[in-house]
Design a protein around this motif. Structure first.
Motif, mmCIF file in Angstrom:
data_model
loop_
_atom_site.group_PDB
_atom_site.id
_atom_site.type_symbol
_atom_site.label_atom_id
_atom_site.label_comp_id
_atom_site.label_asym_id
_atom_site.label_seq_id
_atom_site.Cartn_x
_atom_site.Cartn_y
_atom_site.Cartn_z
ATOM 1 N N THR A 142 4.113 1.900 -12.130
ATOM 2 C CA THR A 142 4.627 2.307 -13.438
ATOM 3 C C THR A 142 4.996 1.053 -14.223
ATOM 4 O OG1 THR A 142 5.561 4.313 -12.464
ATOM 5 C CG2 THR A 142 6.402 3.674 -14.634
ATOM 6 N N ILE A 143 4.644 1.044 -15.495
ATOM 7 C CA ILE A 143 5.007 -0.096 -16.345
ATOM 8 C C ILE A 143 6.120 0.322 -17.296
ATOM 9 C CG2 ILE A 143 4.189 -1.696 -18.120
ATOM 10 C CD1 ILE A 143 1.383 -1.402 -16.880
ATOM 11 N N VAL A 144 7.182 -0.460 -17.293
ATOM 12 C CA VAL A 144 8.321 -0.229 -18.185
ATOM 13 C C VAL A 144 8.258 -1.290 -19.279
ATOM 14 C CG1 VAL A 144 10.846 -0.443 -18.323
ATOM 15 C CG2 VAL A 144 9.794 0.834 -16.432
ATOM 16 N N HIS A 145 8.408 -0.878 -20.557
ATOM 17 C CA HIS A 145 8.371 -1.849 -21.653
ATOM 18 C C HIS A 145 9.449 -1.506 -22.663
ATOM 19 C CE1 HIS A 145 6.333 1.353 -23.722
ATOM 20 N NE2 HIS A 145 5.471 1.423 -22.708
ATOM 21 N N SER A 146 9.412 -2.162 -23.822
ATOM 22 C CA SER A 146 10.542 -2.031 -24.745
ATOM 23 C C SER A 146 10.658 -0.631 -25.348
ATOM 24 C CB SER A 146 10.443 -3.079 -25.850
ATOM 25 O OG SER A 146 9.383 -2.760 -26.723
ATOM 26 N N LYS B 223 0.817 -1.227 0.000
ATOM 27 C CA LYS B 223 0.000 0.000 0.000
ATOM 28 C C LYS B 223 0.849 1.275 0.000
ATOM 29 C CE LYS B 223 -3.968 1.771 2.477
ATOM 30 N NZ LYS B 223 -5.010 1.414 3.430
ATOM 31 N N GLY B 224 0.574 2.140 -0.957
ATOM 32 C CA GLY B 224 1.263 3.434 -1.008
ATOM 33 C C GLY B 224 2.687 3.375 -1.539
ATOM 34 N N LYS B 225 3.175 2.155 -1.819
ATOM 35 C CA LYS B 225 4.554 2.022 -2.296
ATOM 36 C C LYS B 225 4.626 2.274 -3.804
ATOM 37 C CE LYS B 225 6.304 1.448 1.588
ATOM 38 N NZ LYS B 225 6.389 0.234 2.365
ATOM 39 N N ARG B 226 5.835 2.639 -4.239
ATOM 40 C CA ARG B 226 6.080 2.781 -5.679
ATOM 41 C C ARG B 226 6.483 1.439 -6.242
ATOM 42 N NH1 ARG B 226 8.216 7.587 -8.880
ATOM 43 N NH2 ARG B 226 6.560 9.002 -8.256
ATOM 44 N N ALA B 227 5.747 0.973 -7.217
ATOM 45 C CA ALA B 227 6.077 -0.310 -7.832
ATOM 46 C C ALA B 227 6.377 -0.097 -9.310
ATOM 47 C CB ALA B 227 4.924 -1.291 -7.666
ATOM 48 N N VAL B 228 7.376 -0.786 -9.805
ATOM 49 C CA VAL B 228 7.644 -0.788 -11.236
ATOM 50 C C VAL B 228 7.533 -2.224 -11.738
ATOM 51 C CG1 VAL B 228 9.453 -0.516 -13.004
ATOM 52 C CG2 VAL B 228 9.035 1.310 -11.336
ATOM 53 N N VAL B 229 6.717 -2.407 -12.772
ATOM 54 C CA VAL B 229 6.615 -3.703 -13.434
ATOM 55 C C VAL B 229 7.340 -3.565 -14.760
ATOM 56 C CG1 VAL B 229 5.067 -5.425 -14.436
ATOM 57 C CG2 VAL B 229 4.400 -4.210 -12.344
ATOM 58 N N ILE B 230 8.292 -4.434 -15.014
ATOM 59 C CA ILE B 230 8.999 -4.391 -16.283
ATOM 60 C C ILE B 230 8.436 -5.512 -17.156
ATOM 61 C CG2 ILE B 230 11.248 -4.151 -17.388
ATOM 62 C CD1 ILE B 230 12.517 -3.806 -14.669
#
Ligand code: NDP
Length: 295
Positions: free
Chosen positions: A190-194, A161-168
């Motif tokens: 945040t989603i990181v992609h090609s 909860k409330g954390k910053r998450a990045v999905v690659i």
């Protein structure tokens, strides 16, 4: 020197299988129902055959019945649809799984759409994905790999909860549903992609990283914020002359570097992999329980 905690997916998965085994026994004793999983494999890809074999073995280990259909590479889409329709109507089957990828002459979306959502234990039916994406609604099933990632975070007491998450990665089977699940858990995602510019800079802001890319050792130490928690979904073969098979498996994350910077990290193998199958078993038992209104 390494300081990160190792997130031991293998042992968590074993514990989950024990819990599931107890549930299966309870269901059988209470109402005489044995959960059943049907697996459809088309073609002769070695990796797919291995996955299917492992799923079958896992079913046996917890007392779930498994039904397997093997079709040749040149089978028609109609044949696959016929099996799906039979399993949809078969009361001894509570979960239906079509092993992906399908041969290129088949329309994957047609086939995934044909699985009744009540038996869609992979969670790939567009209605289940739609419910996952909508606020205020609940999917009947959540895809197994991302569900396993979140389960690991929960069982290791990681606050989301409330954390910053990045999905690659943003695939339908891992990255996209992982991002939706983290968002449902109130992370800022945040989603990181090609096509992402500056993936390193973005990833370095994350308290939680879920990587599902398929690039060996792409995420280096410099991508990681000190104290971050890392779930590495990637399974990548790299050449290794010292291994009897000539290769070994590594993740997307440079494990040695991550161990020095992160608070916790999953190994490959032994991290997310075993959790995926445990979640499949869990989805199958939930489905059987739901079919009989058993709690
Ligand atoms: P896909 O190939 O379907 O998706 C890969 C994603 O990574 C895409 O969204 C792609 O972006 C993105 N990507 C590729 N290269 C880069 C890059 N250089 N920088 C940033 N993003 C990039 O793979 P899957 O999601 O099916 O699988 C990912 C990995 O996870 C694989 O190694 C696979 O073996 C493993 N896996 C493991 C499972 C387990 O049980 N542990 C289960 C399923 C998969 P774009 O969308 O722009 O193309």
């Amino acid at each position: 020197e390494p300081s990160a905690k190792v997130i031991d997916g293998k042992s968590v998965a074993k514990q989950i299988r024990e819990e599931i085994s107890a549930e299966v026994t309870k269901l059988k004793e209470a109402i005489g129902v044995v959960p059943g999983l049907a697996v459809i494999l088309v073609g002769d890809r070695k990796d797919s055959a291995t996955y299917v074999r492992n799923k079958k073995k896992a079913c046996e280990s917890v007392g779930i019945n498994s039904f397997e259909v093997n079709l040749p590479d040149d089978a028609s889409e109609q044949e696959v649809l016929k099996y799906i329709s039979d399993f949809n109507g078969d009361p001894s089957v509570h979960g239906i799984l079509v092993q992906l990828p399908l041969p290129s002459h088949m329309n994957e979306q047609n086939i995934l759409n044909a699985v009744t959502i009540e038996k869609d234990v992979d969670g790939f039916h567009p209605l289940n994905i739609g419910h996952l994406a909508m606020r205020g609604s609940e999917p009947l099933f959540v895809p197994c790999t991302p569900k396993g990632c979140i389960e690991l975070l929960h069982r290791y007491g990681v606050d989301i909860k409330g954390k910053r998450a990045v999905v690659i990665g943003r695939s339908n089977i891992v990255g996209m549903p992982a991002a939706l699940l983290l968002q449902r858990e109130d992370a800022t995602v945040t989603i990181v992609h090609s096509r992402t510019k500056n993936p390193e800079e973005i990833t370095r802001q994350a308290d939680i990283i879920i990587s599902a890319v398929g690039q060996p050792n792409m995420v280096r130490g410099s991508w990681i914020k000190p104290g971050a928690v890392i779930i590495d979904v990637g399974i990548n073969p790299v050449e290794d002359a010292t291994s009897p098979r000539g290769y070994r498996l590594v993740g997307d994350v440079c494990y040695d570097e991550a161990c020095k910077i992160a608070a916790a990290v999953t190994p490959v193998p032994g991290g997310v992999g075993p959790m995926t199958i445990a979640m499949l078993l869990s989805n199958t038992v939930s489905s059987a329980k739901r079919a009989y209104n058993f709690n």
